[in-house]
Each structure stands twice: as structure tokens, then as C-alpha cells.
Design a protein around this motif. Sequence first.
Motif, short mmCIF file in Angstrom:
data_model
loop_
_atom_site.label_atom_id
_atom_site.label_comp_id
_atom_site.label_asym_id
_atom_site.label_seq_id
_atom_site.Cartn_x
_atom_site.Cartn_y
_atom_site.Cartn_z
N THR A 15 12.72 13.02 1.12
CA THR A 15 14.14 13.09 0.76
C THR A 15 14.38 14.09 -0.37
O THR A 15 15.45 14.70 -0.46
CB THR A 15 14.66 11.71 0.33
N GLY A 16 13.40 14.27 -1.24
CA GLY A 16 13.59 15.15 -2.39
C GLY A 16 13.50 16.62 -2.08
O GLY A 16 13.73 17.45 -2.98
N ASN A 17 13.16 16.98 -0.84
CA ASN A 17 13.06 18.39 -0.47
C ASN A 17 14.13 18.81 0.54
O ASN A 17 14.02 19.87 1.15
CB ASN A 17 11.66 18.68 0.10
N ILE A 18 15.15 17.99 0.68
CA ILE A 18 16.25 18.35 1.57
C ILE A 18 17.21 19.30 0.87
O ILE A 18 17.52 20.39 1.38
CB ILE A 18 16.98 17.08 2.06
N VAL A 19 17.66 18.94 -0.31
CA VAL A 19 18.56 19.82 -1.06
C VAL A 19 17.95 20.30 -2.37
O VAL A 19 18.41 21.26 -2.96
CB VAL A 19 19.91 19.14 -1.35
N ARG A 20 16.90 19.61 -2.82
CA ARG A 20 16.20 20.04 -4.03
C ARG A 20 14.74 20.30 -3.69
O ARG A 20 14.40 20.48 -2.53
CB ARG A 20 16.33 18.96 -5.12
N SER A 21 13.89 20.35 -4.71
CA SER A 21 12.46 20.57 -4.50
C SER A 21 11.67 19.55 -5.30
O SER A 21 11.88 19.40 -6.50
CB SER A 21 12.07 21.99 -4.94
N TYR A 22 10.79 18.84 -4.62
CA TYR A 22 9.93 17.85 -5.28
C TYR A 22 8.56 17.87 -4.61
O TYR A 22 8.49 17.92 -3.37
CB TYR A 22 10.52 16.44 -5.16
N PRO A 23 7.50 17.86 -5.37
CA PRO A 23 7.44 17.86 -6.83
C PRO A 23 7.53 19.26 -7.40
O PRO A 23 7.37 20.25 -6.67
CB PRO A 23 6.08 17.24 -7.11
N VAL A 24 7.75 19.35 -8.70
CA VAL A 24 7.72 20.64 -9.38
C VAL A 24 6.28 21.13 -9.44
O VAL A 24 6.01 22.32 -9.31
CB VAL A 24 8.31 20.51 -10.80
N TYR A 25 5.34 20.23 -9.61
CA TYR A 25 3.91 20.54 -9.55
C TYR A 25 3.17 19.27 -9.19
O TYR A 25 3.69 18.16 -9.35
CB TYR A 25 3.40 21.10 -10.89
#
Length: 289
Positions: A193-203
Motif C-alpha cells: 500500500t505504501g508504494n501506490i502513491v508514495r515510496s516505502y521504505p526509504v531504505y
Amino acid sequence: MVFKFTIDNVLNKYIPENKLKRLPPFIGRFLGAHSPSPRADYLIWLETLIGTFVGLSLLEGVFKSHTVFTKHNAPIIIASYGASAILCFNASQAPLAQPRSVFFGHFLSSLIGLCVQKLFSLSSGGRDHYWASGSLSVAIASVAMSICNCVHPPAGASALLPSIDDEIRSMSWWYLPVQIISSLLIISVACITGNIVRSYPVYWWTPAPLGKKVEPPKEDEKAENISHFSTDDAIEGITYIPNLTTIQISANEILVPEDLNINEIDVEWIDGLRLKLRKLPEQQSRSEV
């Protein structure tokens, strides 16, 4: 507080660099290997709502069903994951929400909490003072997470629960695999879910350079500083240089004066600029196309 020693000082040179960019785009995207475009607030709110609901529902669904953990009194969900969900799905760009902090923070704290509770359980006097067991567990876990560079605030509750919750205490060592499964599941949902409109993880491990020792700067004007440089001064991708009077940020390193007092918020902001510099060539190439 930024510590001059963490376990990264020893381990980072043995950990390979991030190779996610080499994966097929569809796979790499859901591991955080993409640069998202700016999105409207309501889309991020919707993503946060869906991710939090799905993540916690998945945990509750797994442990509500009949599994190997049922006869070991596993709760429907470990309470500390409510707080983890806020970090993973709302503040997903914060260092405290990255997979390393979530997984190792919960596991390390749970292990410490369980071991301290077991020690107190050896005597009737100790069993009468589980309040001290809980406080000591969180105190030790807090220091251990700092040393291991996996600070995750909700993990404090994971250290506390074996001492104050009878149901958790009755699970004994089965508490640890429940923590492992819970952490892996919530990280997996956050990656989807975190990579649909944003990016997860940062690292995944650290934003600092990996796979080799951090080298001192090569410029002639920094020659005097190089003689005083030690790789032990490299922390989280930040290199402390004696006698330096400016903060220097590049795509691969951050140089700061040795005597400059910076906190975690400062580090997060400065490292955010470094990550943006690292992604700049990719964004420029896309704009040219």
C-alpha cells in the motif's frame, strides 16, 4: 541524539549495497525502488486509511484463526502494533518506520522483555515486583535499540508486555515467533500500500554508504582534516570532520563539523536532502524523455 557509535560502524562495510534498481520495475516498485511524483493530500490520506485498516486486519485475521499459536494463548493482536501501524502507514518516511526498525526493534525488545521477566519469575519476591521487571525491560530495550540503530517507539510496549500482561506471560517463548510474524506481515502490507502513491521504505538497512569503509574527503583544502579523520566518526552516512566550518551535502555523503551538535530531526532533514540529490539524475533523465 546522534550517537557516535552504533552497530553500523562495524557491520556496514560487510553489507552489500542496495541492488533493488536492477529488479524488474513492477517488483522493484513494491520494494521502494522508485521515485514517486508529488500527490494530493487526499490521496495520501486515502492510502493511510487503507493501509492501516488492511495491515491491522491482516494481523487480527491471522491470529484470530486457528493456528499453531492458538493453544499457546496468542492474542488476536499484540497491542504495540497499533502504534507501529501509525508509523508504517502514516509517517512512512521517518527513520523510525523503516523495516529494520520495525522488525529488529520489536524482536530485540520482546527478547529483552521476556528474558528480564523470566529472571524475575525465578523467585516469589521477583514475581511480586513485575512492575520493576517491566520498567527495567523497557530501559534496557531502549539502550539496546540505540546501539543496534533500530529504534522503534512502539517496541517499548513489546518489552513491557511480558511483565504486565498475564496472557502474554503465559505464552512464554512463543511470544517471539508471534512478534516475528506480526512484524513481517505489517511490513509486507506497508510495501504494497505504501508504494501506490508514495515510496516505502526509504531504505532497508541504512541510508549510509554500504559495502566499504567511508573514505575521507580528497580535496587539497581538507588535507589538514584528513589527518585527524577516523572511520569511527562515520554515523548514519554522516562524517564528522575536525575544524570544518560548513555542512557539505552530496549524493553519497554528508560532512559536518565535529563539534556541531545535531539531533535526530536535523539528521533526518539533512539526509532527506542527500536522498533527493541521489535521485536527481533519474528525475532529470525522465524529464528529458
